[in-house]
Design a protein around this motif. Structure first.
Motif, PDB file in Angstrom:
ATOM      1  N   PRO A  15     -29.970  -5.477 -55.690  1.00  0.00           N
ATOM      2  CA  PRO A  15     -29.951  -6.464 -54.565  1.00  0.00           C
ATOM      3  C   PRO A  15     -30.539  -7.663 -55.433  1.00  0.00           C
ATOM      4  CG  PRO A  15     -31.919  -4.729 -54.658  1.00  0.00           C
ATOM      5  CD  PRO A  15     -30.534  -4.328 -55.748  1.00  0.00           C
ATOM      6  N   PHE A  16     -30.350  -8.843 -54.773  1.00  0.00           N
ATOM      7  CA  PHE A  16     -30.569 -10.403 -55.072  1.00  0.00           C
ATOM      8  C   PHE A  16     -30.088 -10.767 -56.418  1.00  0.00           C
ATOM      9  CE2 PHE A  16     -34.406  -8.592 -52.402  1.00  0.00           C
ATOM     10  CZ  PHE A  16     -34.059  -9.369 -51.396  1.00  0.00           C
ATOM     11  N   ARG A  17     -29.285  -9.742 -57.107  1.00  0.00           N
ATOM     12  CA  ARG A  17     -28.533 -10.264 -58.275  1.00  0.00           C
ATOM     13  C   ARG A  17     -27.451 -11.306 -57.968  1.00  0.00           C
ATOM     14  NH1 ARG A  17     -24.587  -9.184 -62.086  1.00  0.00           N
ATOM     15  NH2 ARG A  17     -23.635  -7.665 -60.728  1.00  0.00           N
ATOM     16  N   GLU A  18     -27.062 -12.130 -58.748  1.00  0.00           N
ATOM     17  CA  GLU A  18     -26.021 -13.104 -58.498  1.00  0.00           C
ATOM     18  C   GLU A  18     -24.728 -12.525 -58.550  1.00  0.00           C
ATOM     19  OE1 GLU A  18     -24.319 -17.229 -60.290  1.00  0.00           O
ATOM     20  OE2 GLU A  18     -26.136 -16.511 -61.120  1.00  0.00           O
ATOM     21  N   GLY A  19     -23.876 -12.518 -57.562  1.00  0.00           N
ATOM     22  CA  GLY A  19     -22.642 -11.960 -57.515  1.00  0.00           C
ATOM     23  C   GLY A  19     -22.775 -10.583 -57.226  1.00  0.00           C
ATOM     24  N   THR A  20     -23.949 -10.043 -56.438  1.00  0.00           N
ATOM     25  CA  THR A  20     -24.031  -8.771 -56.248  1.00  0.00           C
ATOM     26  C   THR A  20     -22.920  -8.075 -55.212  1.00  0.00           C
ATOM     27  OG1 THR A  20     -25.405  -6.991 -55.468  1.00  0.00           O
ATOM     28  CG2 THR A  20     -25.774  -9.190 -54.463  1.00  0.00           C
ATOM     29  N   THR A  58     -28.377  -2.484 -50.026  1.00  0.00           N
ATOM     30  CA  THR A  58     -28.191  -3.548 -49.132  1.00  0.00           C
ATOM     31  C   THR A  58     -29.743  -3.780 -47.980  1.00  0.00           C
ATOM     32  OG1 THR A  58     -27.163  -1.892 -47.457  1.00  0.00           O
ATOM     33  CG2 THR A  58     -25.845  -3.100 -49.103  1.00  0.00           C
ATOM     34  N   PHE A  59     -30.017  -2.327 -47.856  1.00  0.00           N
ATOM     35  CA  PHE A  59     -31.351  -2.257 -47.118  1.00  0.00           C
ATOM     36  C   PHE A  59     -32.467  -3.181 -47.708  1.00  0.00           C
ATOM     37  CE2 PHE A  59     -30.403   2.056 -45.879  1.00  0.00           C
ATOM     38  CZ  PHE A  59     -29.131   1.676 -44.883  1.00  0.00           C
ATOM     39  N   VAL A  60     -32.582  -3.123 -49.103  1.00  0.00           N
ATOM     40  CA  VAL A  60     -33.599  -3.760 -50.001  1.00  0.00           C
ATOM     41  C   VAL A  60     -33.359  -5.191 -49.792  1.00  0.00           C
ATOM     42  CG1 VAL A  60     -34.508  -4.174 -52.054  1.00  0.00           C
ATOM     43  CG2 VAL A  60     -34.282  -1.703 -51.510  1.00  0.00           C
ATOM     44  N   GLN A  61     -32.044  -5.546 -49.887  1.00  0.00           N
ATOM     45  CA  GLN A  61     -31.739  -7.039 -50.199  1.00  0.00           C
ATOM     46  C   GLN A  61     -32.095  -7.706 -48.765  1.00  0.00           C
ATOM     47  OE1 GLN A  61     -28.337  -8.942 -52.447  1.00  0.00           O
ATOM     48  NE2 GLN A  61     -27.343  -8.338 -50.445  1.00  0.00           N
ATOM     49  N   ALA A  62     -31.874  -6.875 -47.753  1.00  0.00           N
ATOM     50  CA  ALA A  62     -32.027  -7.450 -46.217  1.00  0.00           C
ATOM     51  C   ALA A  62     -33.645  -7.542 -45.780  1.00  0.00           C
ATOM     52  CB  ALA A  62     -31.473  -6.628 -45.050  1.00  0.00           C
ATOM     53  N   VAL A  63     -34.600  -6.757 -46.461  1.00  0.00           N
ATOM     54  CA  VAL A  63     -35.857  -6.312 -45.870  1.00  0.00           C
ATOM     55  C   VAL A  63     -36.918  -6.629 -46.776  1.00  0.00           C
ATOM     56  CG1 VAL A  63     -37.352  -4.666 -45.135  1.00  0.00           C
ATOM     57  CG2 VAL A  63     -35.167  -4.774 -44.274  1.00  0.00           C
ATOM     58  N   GLN A 109     -37.719 -11.096 -52.306  1.00  0.00           N
ATOM     59  CA  GLN A 109     -36.554 -11.469 -53.037  1.00  0.00           C
ATOM     60  C   GLN A 109     -37.290 -11.531 -54.529  1.00  0.00           C
ATOM     61  OE1 GLN A 109     -34.173 -14.852 -52.207  1.00  0.00           O
ATOM     62  NE2 GLN A 109     -33.237 -14.855 -54.088  1.00  0.00           N
ATOM     63  N   LYS A 110     -36.910 -10.687 -55.211  1.00  0.00           N
ATOM     64  CA  LYS A 110     -37.157 -10.448 -56.743  1.00  0.00           C
ATOM     65  C   LYS A 110     -36.218  -9.639 -57.513  1.00  0.00           C
ATOM     66  CE  LYS A 110     -40.629  -6.908 -56.861  1.00  0.00           C
ATOM     67  NZ  LYS A 110     -41.727  -6.409 -57.751  1.00  0.00           N
ATOM     68  N   GLU A 111     -36.455  -9.366 -58.800  1.00  0.00           N
ATOM     69  CA  GLU A 111     -35.375  -8.369 -59.253  1.00  0.00           C
ATOM     70  C   GLU A 111     -36.010  -6.892 -59.067  1.00  0.00           C
ATOM     71  OE1 GLU A 111     -35.217  -9.370 -63.523  1.00  0.00           O
ATOM     72  OE2 GLU A 111     -33.967 -11.529 -63.165  1.00  0.00           O
ATOM     73  N   TYR A 112     -35.091  -6.292 -58.945  1.00  0.00           N
ATOM     74  CA  TYR A 112     -35.286  -4.733 -58.667  1.00  0.00           C
ATOM     75  C   TYR A 112     -34.306  -3.980 -59.665  1.00  0.00           C
ATOM     76  CZ  TYR A 112     -37.819  -6.057 -54.314  1.00  0.00           C
ATOM     77  OH  TYR A 112     -38.759  -6.643 -53.681  1.00  0.00           O
ATOM     78  N   PRO A 113     -34.571  -3.872 -61.003  1.00  0.00           N
ATOM     79  CA  PRO A 113     -33.612  -3.174 -61.957  1.00  0.00           C
ATOM     80  C   PRO A 113     -33.578  -1.820 -61.399  1.00  0.00           C
ATOM     81  CG  PRO A 113     -35.492  -3.843 -62.754  1.00  0.00           C
ATOM     82  CD  PRO A 113     -35.520  -4.380 -61.626  1.00  0.00           C
TER      83      PRO A 113
END
Length: 389
Positions: free
Chosen positions: A109-114, A146-151, A154-158
Motif C-alpha cells: 500500500p501507498f508504494r508508487e506504482g502499486t 487495498t484495505f490498508v491503503q484506503a483506511v 499514509q506511510k510505508e508498510y513493508p
C-alpha cells in the motif's frame, strides 16, 4: 602370502588418496547443489576406479587397458553430467505454481506504482492511531493491502518488515502469530484441525468473520486433453486410487498429483474436500537446507505434461493467460466469478477476517468497514468475490 600382502599394501596406498579426494569432492558437491545425484555419481566413479586399480594390481588388466578404461569412464561421466544438467535445466524451466510466485512488493500500500486497488472516493473509515497489526495468507495480501491503503494513515508498510503493522507471512505463520498475540487480525481461509487444536491449547478462541469467496481450483498442463473431472475423480486421484490419465479420459500416462505444505490454506482445503478418503503421501523433493544438509519437503507444482495441481483462482489466472495451464471443470462447471457468485461451482470457499481476542478498539470498526459496500467493492476489484455481489 608376500605377494598378496604387497598387493594389499599397494591398493591401500593408491586407494586411500582416491577415497580422500572423493570425500572432499562429495562434500563440495553437497554444499553447492541440492541434488543427491552428483554426490552419488562421484562415489560411483571412485568405486569403479578402485575396482580397476585392484584388477590392475592382481594382473587381470594391463597398463594400456586400465588407461583406456579410465578414459572411457571419464567420457561417460562427462556425458552423464551434461545430460543430467540439461535435465535439471528443463525441470527448472517448468513453471511453478506457488504462492510465492506473486511479488508481494507489487501490492504494497501507498508504494508508487502499486497494484493495490484504490477506492473512487474517500473511505468512510479512517484509522490514524492504534493501527491494528495485520497478517495473512499470501493469496489474500493483494486484497488486504487495498484495505490498508484506503483506511490507514499514509506511510510505508513493508510486507516483510519485522516492525511493520502490515505483514504477509502466509497462512500457517499468520495463524501462529495470531494465536501467540503478535497480531490483532489476520486474513486467511478457515483454520486446519492442527490450527484449531493449537488455539485451544493456548486458551484462545478464534473468531471468524466471512468477508468474501474464492474458488478452489484444479489445473493441468495446457497440453493435457482432460478438461473436466468429477469431485469423486479428484478424490480418487489424491487418494492414490486413480493413477493414470487414461482412467479419466486422457492419454495413457501416469498422473503426477502435487500437493502443498501442511497447514497451508490450499492444503487444508484439499484435506477438507477429501472427506472420508485418505490423502496419499505428497511428492517430495530434495532441498538444500544449508551446511550441506539435504532435506525432503513437499514438492512445489511443476508444470509437467502429466501433472495436476491445485490452488485458488486468483493465483492461476496469470498462468491461464500465458496458456501454460488450463483449469479443470469440476462436475462440468467452470471455475469463474459468475459461477462462484451463483453458487454452481462446487469448490467455492469463504475467506475470513480472523481475530483471537484482540483488545485493540479499532479492530471491530475495521472489520465492519470491510463488510460495508466500500470494503466489498475493493474485494471485487482486486479479483475476489464479495459476500453480496
Amino acid at each position: 602370502m608376500r605377494h598378496w600382502g604387497t598387493i594389499a599394501l599397494s591398493f591401500f596406498l593408491i586407494g586411500s588418496p582416491i577415497i580422500c579426494i572423493t570425500w572432499l569432492i562429495s562434500i563440495f558437491v553437497l554444499l553447492s547443489t541440492s541434488s543427491r545425484f552428483y554426490g552419488s555419481l562421484v562415489w560411483a566413479t571412485s568405486a569403479t576406479v578402485l575396482i580397476l586399480v585392484l584388477f590392475w594390481l592382481i594382473g587381470v588388466l594391463k597398463d594400456d587397458q586400465v588407461t583406456t578404461l579410465i578414459a572411457l569412464i571419464a567420457v561417460l561421466v562427462i556425458i552423464t553430467t551434461l545430460g543430467y544438467s540439461k535435465y535439471e535445466s528443463h525441470i527448472e524451466k517448468l513453471k511453478i505454481v506457488d504462492d510465492q510466485a506473486i511479488n508481494m512488493r507489487d501490492y504494497e500500500p501507498f508504494r508508487e506504482g502499486t497494484k493495490a486497488v484504490s477506492l473512487p472516493e474517500p473511505a468512510s473509515l479512517k484509522i490514524r492511531s492504534k493501527l491494528p497489526h495485520l497478517d495473512g495468507s499470501t493469496a489474500l495480501y493483494p486484497m488486504y493491502a487495498t484495505f490498508v491503503q484506503a483506511v490507514y494513515k499514509q506511510k510505508e508498510y513493508p510486507y516483510y518488515g519485522q516492525d511493520s503493522e502490515v505483514q504477509v507471512n502466509g497462512t500457517e505463520d499468520a495463524y501462529n502469530r495470531l494465536i501467540e498475540g503478535d497480531v490483532d487480525l489476520i486474513f486467511a481461509p478457515a483454520p486446519s484441525k492442527d490450527q484449531e487444536a493449537q488455539a485451544k491449547a493456548a486458551g484462545v478462541e478464534l473468531a471468524l468473520t466471512p468477508i468474501g469467496y474464492e474458488a478452489f481450483i484444479f489445473f493441468v498442463n495446457s497440453r493435457n486433453e482432460v478438461q473436466d473431472l468429477t469431485l469423486e475423480q479428484i478424490q480418487s486421484i489424491y487418494a492414490g486410487e486413480v493413477t493414470n490419465w487414461k482412467q479419466v479420459g486422457g492419454v495413457n500416462e501416469k498422473i503426477r498429483p502435487f500437493q502443498r505444505r501442511e497447514n497451508s490454506g490450499s492444503q487444508t482445503m484439499l484435506q477438507k474436500i477429501m472427506k472420508e478418503k485418505q490423502l496419499m503421501e505428497p511428492a517430495k523433493e530434495d532441498v538444500n537446507s544449508g551446511m550441506g544438509d539435504i532435506i525432503k519437503q513437499t514438492a512445489n507444482y511443476r508444470n509437467y505434461k502429466n501433472a495436476i495441481g491445485f490452488s485458488f483462482l486468483f493465483y492461476a489466472t496469470e498462468m491461464v493467460q500465458e496458456q501454460q495451464i488450463h483449469l479443470l471443470k469440476i462436475n462440468g462447471v467452470e471455475a469463474n466469478r459468475e459461477n462462484i457468485r451463483n453458487g454452481t461451482y462446487p469448490l467455492t470457499a469463504p475467506f475470513y477476517a480472523i481475530t483471537a481476542g484482540s483488545d485493540n478498539p479499532k479492530v471491530q470498526p475495521f472489520i465492519n468497514w470491510i463488510l460495508s459496500p466500500q470494503g466489498q467493492y475493493l474485494i471485487e476489484k482486486t479479483g475476489y468475490t464479495p459476500l453480496n455481489p
